[in-house]
Each structure stands twice: as structure tokens, then as C-alpha cells.
Design a protein around this motif. Sequence first.
Motif, PDB file in Angstrom:
ATOM      1  N   GLY A   1       0.827  -1.201   0.000  1.00  0.00           N
ATOM      2  CA  GLY A   1       0.000   0.000   0.000  1.00  0.00           C
ATOM      3  C   GLY A   1       0.858   1.244   0.000  1.00  0.00           C
ATOM      4  O   GLY A   1       1.906   1.295  -0.620  1.00  0.00           O
ATOM      5  N   ASN A   2       0.420   2.245   0.750  1.00  0.00           N
ATOM      6  CA  ASN A   2       1.107   3.533   0.756  1.00  0.00           C
ATOM      7  C   ASN A   2       1.807   3.831   2.067  1.00  0.00           C
ATOM      8  O   ASN A   2       2.086   4.980   2.371  1.00  0.00           O
ATOM      9  CB  ASN A   2       0.123   4.658   0.429  1.00  0.00           C
ATOM     10  N   GLY A   3       2.100   2.821   2.843  1.00  0.00           N
ATOM     11  CA  GLY A   3       2.752   3.031   4.124  1.00  0.00           C
ATOM     12  C   GLY A   3       4.232   3.336   3.972  1.00  0.00           C
ATOM     13  O   GLY A   3       4.745   3.553   2.876  1.00  0.00           O
ATOM     14  N   SER A   4       4.911   3.342   5.093  1.00  0.00           N
ATOM     15  CA  SER A   4       6.353   3.537   5.069  1.00  0.00           C
ATOM     16  C   SER A   4       7.011   2.513   5.985  1.00  0.00           C
ATOM     17  O   SER A   4       6.395   2.014   6.928  1.00  0.00           O
ATOM     18  CB  SER A   4       6.724   4.957   5.484  1.00  0.00           C
ATOM     19  N   ILE A   5       8.240   2.206   5.670  1.00  0.00           N
ATOM     20  CA  ILE A   5       9.012   1.248   6.453  1.00  0.00           C
ATOM     21  C   ILE A   5       9.991   2.023   7.320  1.00  0.00           C
ATOM     22  O   ILE A   5      10.815   2.781   6.801  1.00  0.00           O
ATOM     23  CB  ILE A   5       9.816   0.287   5.552  1.00  0.00           C
ATOM     24  N   ALA A   6       9.912   1.822   8.612  1.00  0.00           N
ATOM     25  CA  ALA A   6      10.897   2.368   9.531  1.00  0.00           C
ATOM     26  C   ALA A   6      11.897   1.246   9.786  1.00  0.00           C
ATOM     27  O   ALA A   6      11.535   0.188  10.289  1.00  0.00           O
ATOM     28  CB  ALA A   6      10.242   2.821  10.821  1.00  0.00           C
ATOM     29  N   CYS A   7      13.133   1.462   9.424  1.00  0.00           N
ATOM     30  CA  CYS A   7      14.158   0.440   9.595  1.00  0.00           C
ATOM     31  C   CYS A   7      14.523   0.344  11.073  1.00  0.00           C
ATOM     32  O   CYS A   7      15.031   1.299  11.651  1.00  0.00           O
ATOM     33  CB  CYS A   7      15.380   0.780   8.747  1.00  0.00           C
ATOM     34  N   GLU A   8      14.233  -0.787  11.672  1.00  0.00           N
ATOM     35  CA  GLU A   8      14.520  -0.981  13.092  1.00  0.00           C
ATOM     36  C   GLU A   8      16.025  -0.975  13.358  1.00  0.00           C
ATOM     37  O   GLU A   8      16.493  -0.470  14.366  1.00  0.00           O
ATOM     38  CB  GLU A   8      13.905  -2.307  13.545  1.00  0.00           C
ATOM     39  N   ALA A   9      16.802  -1.526  12.434  1.00  0.00           N
ATOM     40  CA  ALA A   9      18.252  -1.608  12.606  1.00  0.00           C
ATOM     41  C   ALA A   9      18.932  -0.245  12.482  1.00  0.00           C
ATOM     42  O   ALA A   9      19.992  -0.020  13.061  1.00  0.00           O
ATOM     43  CB  ALA A   9      18.847  -2.576  11.585  1.00  0.00           C
ATOM     44  N   LEU A  10      18.319   0.667  11.722  1.00  0.00           N
ATOM     45  CA  LEU A  10      18.847   2.015  11.520  1.00  0.00           C
ATOM     46  C   LEU A  10      17.691   2.989  11.727  1.00  0.00           C
ATOM     47  O   LEU A  10      17.034   3.388  10.772  1.00  0.00           O
ATOM     48  CB  LEU A  10      19.425   2.149  10.106  1.00  0.00           C
ATOM     49  N   PRO A  11      17.415   3.363  12.963  1.00  0.00           N
ATOM     50  CA  PRO A  11      16.208   4.134  13.282  1.00  0.00           C
ATOM     51  C   PRO A  11      16.029   5.434  12.495  1.00  0.00           C
ATOM     52  O   PRO A  11      14.904   5.884  12.307  1.00  0.00           O
ATOM     53  CB  PRO A  11      16.347   4.415  14.778  1.00  0.00           C
ATOM     54  N   SER A  12      17.105   6.033  12.013  1.00  0.00           N
ATOM     55  CA  SER A  12      16.960   7.281  11.252  1.00  0.00           C
ATOM     56  C   SER A  12      16.478   7.033   9.824  1.00  0.00           C
ATOM     57  O   SER A  12      16.155   7.966   9.102  1.00  0.00           O
ATOM     58  CB  SER A  12      18.290   8.038  11.216  1.00  0.00           C
ATOM     59  N   LEU A  13      16.404   5.772   9.446  1.00  0.00           N
ATOM     60  CA  LEU A  13      16.045   5.419   8.072  1.00  0.00           C
ATOM     61  C   LEU A  13      14.571   5.065   7.975  1.00  0.00           C
ATOM     62  O   LEU A  13      14.101   4.128   8.623  1.00  0.00           O
ATOM     63  CB  LEU A  13      16.897   4.233   7.616  1.00  0.00           C
TER      64      LEU A  13
END
Length: 190
Positions: free
Chosen positions: A169-181
Motif C-alpha cells: 500500500g502507501n505506508g512507510s518502512i521504519a528500519c529498526e536496525a537504523l532508526p533514522s532510516l
Amino acid sequence: MSSASVMLENPEIRARISPVTVAQYHQFAEFDEHGHRTELIRGILIEKMSKSPLHASVARRLFQILQDSLPEGHILLREDPLTFADSEPEPDLAIVRGVEEDFVTRHPSTAALVVEIAVTSIALDREKAAIYAEAGVAEYWIILPAERRVEIYRRPEGSSYRESRVMEGNGSIACEALPSLQVDLAEIFG
């Protein structure tokens, strides 16, 4: 199932396979005798797939997105080797801790994030999850552009990931390993 896979199911044939170590693999030429590129997976040489326009387009877009938000002290690799115990995959993209000078004489042995873009290689990319988990790759994404979906694997333990989920869909992925990503799916798929 391909004829090669069927052959590997036969114990007599499997017993005659000559596994390749990572050290032996490093002595091979970049291309095999037929001019094909390979990668070492579980001691077996696997021919790399050619890249479709869809694959290449998503890879370029995602490379730019990741490069623009790369945390300090990390580098972004594109189709560069990661050296593990019995494998040397060349993921589409990987973010590793360190600086370029750290990898002049050796390839990285793990990554904070590995990304594979699967247009025709989904079965192999899913199989690679175990290899990445064993190497301590903190997070692994399989991008499925045709389905506009991303499989996310987190928290490696042994040869598997304790967490897996699918984003679409139109969500976003927050990278857990690199929180700023954080990556918007709409940006990946265009």
C-alpha cells in the motif's frame, strides 16, 4: 522444478557435488567460462540473474533514497559481496557499519540492512534469509515490485528471523536496525 533442482534431490548425484569454499571462490575469475557472473550460496555457485528494467528502476530509486538518508558511520553497497562462512552473496543493496577504508582488503561479514529486489528470483531470495540471519544481518527486506509489496525480516536468531511481516500500500518502512532510516513505499515503487 528445474532439472538442476531435480538432480540435486538425487542422493547419488548430490554425493558427487564438489562444494566450493569461500577461499576457493575468491580464486575464481569474476566470470565463469561462459561469461556469466555467479555468487556463492551454501558452497554452490549460483548464476546471477540478468536485471529486468523493472528491477533496475527500483534499484536505482531505492539506492538514491537510502544514500540520501544514510546514517553517519555506514556505507551503502550496491551488488557488492558480503563474505559469510559458506556463502558470498551479492545483494542488490546493503548498508554496513564502517567506512570505505575498512573494506579495502576484505568484504563485510554482516550488515545492518540487506535488500534484495525480487522480480524473478523470489524463491532464492527467500532462501537467502537463513544465510543472512546466520551472519547476523539485523534486517532483511525483499522488495517485490510487481506486487508492490515488501517482505521485512528482523531480529536474527540462528538461521531464521524471529519477526517477519509484509508491507504494502502507501505506508512507510521504519528500519529498526537504523532508526533514522524511513522509506515510503510510494517512493520505492514510483
